[in-house]
Enzyme design. Sequence first.
Site, PDB file in Angstrom:
ATOM      1  N   SER A 173     -98.099  67.154 -34.328  1.00 24.88           N
ATOM      2  CA  SER A 173     -98.779  68.030 -33.374  1.00 24.88           C
ATOM      3  C   SER A 173     -98.334  69.451 -33.632  1.00 24.88           C
ATOM      4  CB  SER A 173     -98.408  67.599 -31.943  1.00 24.88           C
ATOM      5  OG  SER A 173     -98.870  68.513 -30.986  1.00 24.88           O
ATOM      6  N   GLY A 174     -98.802  70.357 -32.772  1.00 19.27           N
ATOM      7  CA  GLY A 174     -98.202  71.687 -32.716  1.00 19.27           C
ATOM      8  C   GLY A 174     -96.919  71.598 -31.920  1.00 19.27           C
ATOM      9  N   ASP A 175     -96.528  72.687 -31.284  1.00 14.26           N
ATOM     10  CA  ASP A 175     -95.274  72.695 -30.526  1.00 14.26           C
ATOM     11  C   ASP A 175     -95.399  72.044 -29.153  1.00 14.26           C
ATOM     12  OD1 ASP A 175     -93.653  74.220 -32.446  1.00 14.26           O
ATOM     13  OD2 ASP A 175     -95.053  75.839 -32.010  1.00 14.26           O
ATOM     14  N   GLU A 180     -93.337  68.786 -24.347  1.00 16.12           N
ATOM     15  CA  GLU A 180     -93.524  67.701 -23.386  1.00 16.12           C
ATOM     16  C   GLU A 180     -92.425  66.655 -23.513  1.00 16.12           C
ATOM     17  OE1 GLU A 180     -97.245  65.744 -22.945  1.00 16.12           O
ATOM     18  OE2 GLU A 180     -98.435  67.564 -23.210  1.00 16.12           O
ATOM     19  N   GLY A 207     -99.901  76.640 -33.640  1.00 10.58           N
ATOM     20  CA  GLY A 207     -98.781  77.539 -33.866  1.00 10.58           C
ATOM     21  C   GLY A 207     -97.760  77.014 -34.867  1.00 10.58           C
ATOM     22  N   ARG A 279    -109.697  85.262 -33.278  1.00 12.46           N
ATOM     23  CA  ARG A 279    -109.681  85.716 -31.888  1.00 12.46           C
ATOM     24  C   ARG A 279    -108.388  86.462 -31.547  1.00 12.46           C
ATOM     25  NH1 ARG A 279    -106.776  82.176 -28.272  1.00 12.46           N
ATOM     26  NH2 ARG A 279    -105.972  80.356 -29.384  1.00 12.46           N
TER      27      ARG A 279
END
Length: 486
Positions: A173-175, A180, A207, A279
């Site tokens: 995953s990302g961070d 979690e 990220g 973005r």
Amino acid sequence: MDRTAAIISDQVNVNGTVTQLSLLADGRLWWPEGGQRNLIIEKEVIGFATDGLNIRLKTVVESGDGCCGCGSRRKVVRDDVVFRPSSEESHRLWCRKLKEFIDSLGRPKRLFVFVNPFGGRKFGANIFRDHVKPLLEDAQVHLTVQETKHQLHAKQVVQSLDFSKYDGIVCVSGDGILVEVVNGLLQREDWDTAIKIPLGVVPAGTGNGMAKSLLDSVGDPCTITNAVLAIIRGHKRSLDVATITQGETRFFSVLMLAWGLVADIDIESEKYRWMGSARIDFYALSRIFHLRHYEGCLYFVPAPGFEAYGETISYPGSSASKRIISDQMDEEPVKLKRVIYQGPEIDLENLSWRVLNGPFISVWLHNVPWGAENTKAAPDAEFSDGYLDLIIMKNCPKLPLLSLMSDLNNGGHVKSPHVMYLKVKVLVLEPGPRLGDQEKEGIIDADGEVLARGKGSYQCEQKTLMAYDKLQITVDQGLATLFAPI
């Protein structure tokens, strides 16, 4: 013991050539090939498999191309070696000795793996299937896989997980999933045991700041393969954990906290998600040319060597703000009365406190060097030094600010005369409204999630874990453990 002595040596057949193969006490596999060839088991052999009398060494080696001359590591590629011992008895002995040596390295054998199919460009499941799983299976690691179904799913799972069945937890995953997991571990009644389980991170998000920080610390590129190899090899390092407290509410952070410009860009740019990664740059320009300043105060205990920043003050006290119920950040308050982790034990009133008064353009607090793969926010940050790196901008003309923001990819922004960069043991953030507009407040972002939204801010109608009010951040040195390259 002679580390060059042979544990086992035999005449074997390697790719049709008969040669002498030796397993040396220092963990090298050596055989003559164009002079000689070595395989370092700890670094290059991730496992082995048998097919009749053949033994296939599952190996990873640095390729001959890449930019070795510019300080970067070469690309890591698969290059398995197959050899055939001289007899069945020799085959059994080779298998036993190889297994004994690999087992002596303390590598993980059973891993619980979270796969986030929603993070980043939503390639998490594919990344796991095509890149992560094959490597872990070659290393003969038994996997228990859980795809996350919704926000906070990973946190809920680890709160009831039986850790006696696993040697570590891996986040593909990302961070966000890592955050979690840490919060879930520290909200268990057996938190002091649970938080010791090693945590691995495979970059599959937007990220990927933790994976980048870990791999960059040894000069390795932030790739999926390098991240998985760090987990397979089983090396570990400690990680500081920050406790963010407001009244009876707590959030445990491992990456960063932002207020002001950085938080506004990160969160408010979500309205332009249709632009993809552009973005961030687009909205950063907008925010710089329409720059906001926020009133407020920073109370902090500086690390040794940073006592010159701010003015002396006594302990400002923690906030008594009550929690706001949130559907996004948490499902229940972290009550102090519960038998869970309550943060580090620090005599706050007897520390040497200092204060910096606003207005501020940006306040950024970092636990590791990289906030994302292209953002080296705190170049001097360390994983377990017991301090957080504080990056402050109080005032900066717009053109220098543009140049400063472009230096984020290499950490050069901290050299700007418009930036204060220091290390702190404790921080109390007292956020205020925008300068010149008391009806509009800001956003506090912790580890990529909105911790608090002030009035008049972007999507301020959404509930958050904490109020836009005074909050306190303390750090517990080396509380968590990560799988790391070395």
